[in-house]
Scaffold this active site. Structure first.
Site, short mmCIF file in Angstrom:
data_model
loop_
_atom_site.label_atom_id
_atom_site.label_comp_id
_atom_site.label_asym_id
_atom_site.label_seq_id
_atom_site.Cartn_x
_atom_site.Cartn_y
_atom_site.Cartn_z
N PRO A 17 0.85 -1.19 0.00
CA PRO A 17 0.00 0.00 0.00
C PRO A 17 0.88 1.24 0.00
CG PRO A 17 0.05 -1.00 2.19
CD PRO A 17 0.80 -1.91 1.28
N GLN A 70 -6.33 -1.42 3.04
CA GLN A 70 -5.60 -1.04 4.25
C GLN A 70 -6.33 0.09 4.95
OE1 GLN A 70 -1.74 1.21 4.63
NE2 GLN A 70 -1.04 -0.76 5.44
N CYS A 100 2.81 3.52 9.21
CA CYS A 100 3.01 4.82 8.54
C CYS A 100 3.48 5.87 9.54
CB CYS A 100 1.71 5.27 7.87
SG CYS A 100 1.88 6.86 7.02
N HIS A 173 7.50 -4.24 7.79
CA HIS A 173 8.49 -3.38 7.15
C HIS A 173 9.72 -3.42 8.06
CE1 HIS A 173 9.42 0.65 4.96
NE2 HIS A 173 10.53 0.02 5.28
N GLY A 215 12.85 -2.26 1.08
CA GLY A 215 14.11 -2.33 0.34
C GLY A 215 14.25 -3.47 -0.64
N GLY A 235 7.46 -2.61 -2.95
CA GLY A 235 6.91 -1.27 -2.88
C GLY A 235 7.36 -0.42 -4.05
N ARG A 236 8.32 0.47 -3.78
CA ARG A 236 8.74 1.43 -4.80
C ARG A 236 9.30 0.77 -6.05
NH1 ARG A 236 12.51 4.76 -1.01
NH2 ARG A 236 12.37 2.79 0.16
#
Length: 336
Positions: A17, A70, A100, A173, A215, A235-236
């Site tokens: 998310p 989420q 977050c 995470h 990562g 993720g990214r």
């Protein structure tokens, strides 16, 4: 989903998310690239789900399945009501954000700051579980700790309490979050990664689904993590280089299905963009998620430039994508 994964020793790969990124257009796009990965919405605050425009906040296309919502919040009753609404919308999972670190989330006393109150997180999970059908997973996504917490103590205490409360999975995470002194962006990079603690958490809870996030840059890394945990969250990397998702189904899930061809994905998204524009939307609301699709491919720069300049123009349609694809084709012919 998660119990079957454990029973059948199947791994799960998910797309994290990501605020301002994993909206319904992004998820539809990602689903064209992988049929198997679990997709997540952006975090949606429970209060907004209860009081806001539910179709705008929660609506999704049926092709997105499996897709998880989420939620952000810290009030067990509100989270339970939001989870009940999510179940009615047909989501495949409801996830509680305990990771977050943004100022907005902290001001609402939820997100990563909930790492400090594992008892409250457990009550939230228990309330959400009680509000939805037994078959709908309720999960937690957390950090390994915040600020000066000792991660081994903070993470394992949270895991113990939410496990007792009935959580179906914990996605971790593998970084601390610093609630003061670091921006949300810095919190994604500066605190060091500690994958080992997540591996140890899985060893402590062999019958609970444990997934890892943070990562992970490519599918080779994802596959390496999958030797130690039950799931890996991209993720990214998945957002900035979405073309790698075309290899997910074959690499992590096996089977004989061939990877989708990127030009076919573009044409499908062009048709989708036409439908979105016809319904009153804007082309760039879709195309902004596709800028990195041809990363490392001849013509990628021209692709990016065309989307960036043309999709924002008034009256832009799916033709922006069709025209951008011609630039990729031309670059391929020139390189041949």
């Amino acid at each position: 989903m998660y119990s079957n994964s454990l029973k059948n020793r199947e791994k799960i790969l998910s797309i994290a998310p990501m605020m301002d990124w994993t909206d319904r257009h992004c998820r539809f796009f990602h689903r064209q690239l992988t049929r198997r990965a679990l997709l997540y919405t952006e975090m949606v605050v429970a209060d907004a789900v209860i009081r806001g425009d539910r179709e705008r906040l929660l609506g999704f296309d049926g092709v997105e399945h499996p897709v998880a919502l989420q939620l952000g919040g810290s009030d067990p009753e509100k989270l339970a009501e939001a989870a009940r609404i999510a179940a009615d919308f047909g989501y495949d999972e409801v996830n509680l954000n305990v990771g977050c670190p943004s100022d907005r989330v902290q001001s609402g006393t939820f997100g990563a700051c909930l790492m400090k109150t594992p008892n409250l997180v457990a009550r939230c999970v228990a309330a959400m579980k009680a509000a939805v059908p037994d078959a709908l997973p309720v999960t937690v996504k957390c950090r390994i700790g915040v600020d000066d917490q000792e991660p081994e103590q903070a993470l394992f205490e949270l895991a113990r309490m939410v496990t007792d409360a009935g959580t179906d999975a914990i996605w971790v995470h593998a970084r601390k979050a610093w609630l003061e002194g670091l921006s949300p962006k810095e919190n994604r990079d500066i605190p060091p990664l500690d994958y080992g603690i997540v591996y140890r958490l899985k060893a402590r809870y062999p019958n609970l689904f444990i997934g890892i996030n943070g990562g992970v840059k490519d599918l080779n890394q994802a596959m390496a993590h999958s030797d130690h945990v039950d799931g890996v969250m991209l993720g990214r990397a998945a957002y900035h280089e979405p073309g790698l998702l075309a290899e997910v189904d074959g690499a992590l899930y096996g089977g004989s299905a061939s990877a989708p061809e990127l030009p076919d994905v573009v044409l499908a998204m062009a048709d989708y963009t036409d439908r979105h524009v016809a319904a009153g939307g804007r082309a760039n609301q879709v195309t902004r998620h596709m800028v990195g699709l041809f990363h490392g491919v001849p013509g990628a720069r021209q692709w990016r430039q065309h989307l960036s300049t043309e999709a924002v123009r008034a009256g832009a349609t799916g033709d922006v994508l069709r025209d951008a694809l011609k630039r990729i084709d031309a670059a391929a012919r020139a390189a041949a």
